[in-house]
Design an enzyme around this catalytic site. Structure first.
Site: not given
Ligand SMILES: NC(=O)c1ccc[n+]([C@@H]2O[C@H](COP(=O)([O-])OP(=O)(O)OC[C@H]3O[C@@H](n4cnc5c(N)ncnc54)[C@H](OP(=O)(O)O)[C@@H]3O)[C@@H](O)[C@H]2O)c1
Length: 265
Positions: A141, A154
């Site tokens: 990401s 995350y």
């Protein structure tokens, strides 16, 4: 790229980017292995892929339950003989502040996004070494490059993937095993729906940023292009991906922007 007789194993294939990748590679005639937890949703993707793909194997697995994937690997080898590409895309995001997030939720985010991904790659690695070729594609990401409010664990899990797979890439360079790290910005999928809140339940709504992201299909096309070119790392998205460059080259501006963001949260 024509992928007939090429085995492409995709995790997170039931939804969003993984589903779009499955449909993309079905059209080029690949042998597909579709994995995630939701068997029914995988079956639906299988139905859509079947008319075009050489073959499709639905192989449900849970990235949180990551102690041993050797059976799954043996099933793929028994069905298709080789594993050419493993696209490690399955994952879950977060919508909670550090102060309110219990360790159990932090561990769940690490188990799914980091340990599950690593365990599956490790289970496939001996097969790729035996073949003396293979390509691991890791969907990280943009927050694998910097921290962002409400994404602590995350972001940490995605950062960890970079360290791990950069090392794996170096250790297996002479085995002809490639690693491509994909860093999406905002992609219009259900990721915000599925994101974990502090109490471990799902966020359950589409965030505005998510809705304004590029389509999963556009993302899949760019991932396929990066794979074809054997890119080591590829940022994918809209204007938001400039943040990765700001973090790297203009860190003071990044700190100003992230501090502004937290005031709005
Ligand atoms: N969308 C974005 O803006 C964005 C941005 C940056 C990075 N990413 C990354 O892109 C990847 C795909 O996300 P997406 O946007 O396509 O979201 P999505 O639509 O929510 O898809 C997530 C996929 O991961 C699977 N998954 C979740 N938990 C799992 C578990 N415990 N075991 C196995 N599979 C699991 C889900 O399938 P089941 O529910 O069937 O298990 C689903 O197929 C993720 O790694 C995400 O971090 C997305």
């Amino acid at each position: 790229m024509k992928t007939t007789h090429t085995t492409i194993w995709i995790t997170g294939a039931s939804s969003g980017i993984g589903r779009a990748l499955a449909l993309h590679y079905a059209l080029s005639g690949a042998r597909l292995v579709l994995s995630s937890r939701n068997r029914e949703a995988l079956r639906e993707v299988e139905e859509q892929c079947k008319p075009h793909a050489t073959d499709v194997l639905v192989l449900p697995l849970d990235l949180e339950d990551n102690s041993d994937y050797s059976d799954a690997v043996q099933k793929v080898v028994a069905a298709f003989g080789t594993i050419d590409f493993l696209i490690l895309n399955g994952g879950i995001s977060q919508r909670s502040k550090v102060i309110e997030t219990p360790a159990a939720v932090e561990r769940q985010l690490m188990e799914i996004n980091y340990f599950g991904t690593v365990a599956l790659a490790k289970a496939v690695l001996p097969e790729m070494i035996r073949q003396q070729r293979g390509h691991l594609v890791v969907v990280s990401s943009i927050v694998g490059k910097f921290g962002w409010p409400l994404r602590s664990s995350y972001s940490a899990a995605k950062h960890a993937l970079h360290g791990y797979f950069e090392t794996l890439r170096a250790e297996h360079y002479h085995d002809n095993i490639f690693v491509t790290m994909i860093l999406p910005g905002r992609v219009n999928t259900n990721i915000s729906f599925h994101s974990l809140k502090a109490d471990g339940s799902s966020h359950g709504k589409m965030d505005a940023g998510q809705a304004g992201g590029i389509s999963a299909e556009a993302c899949a096309r760019q991932i396929a292009k990066a794979i074809n070119k054997k890119k080591k790392e590829k940022l994918i998205g809209g204007t938001e991906i400039v943040m990765a460059r700001i973090r790297r080259w203009l860190p003071a501006l990044y700190y100003t922007l992230v501090n502004k963001k937290i005031q709005q949260t």
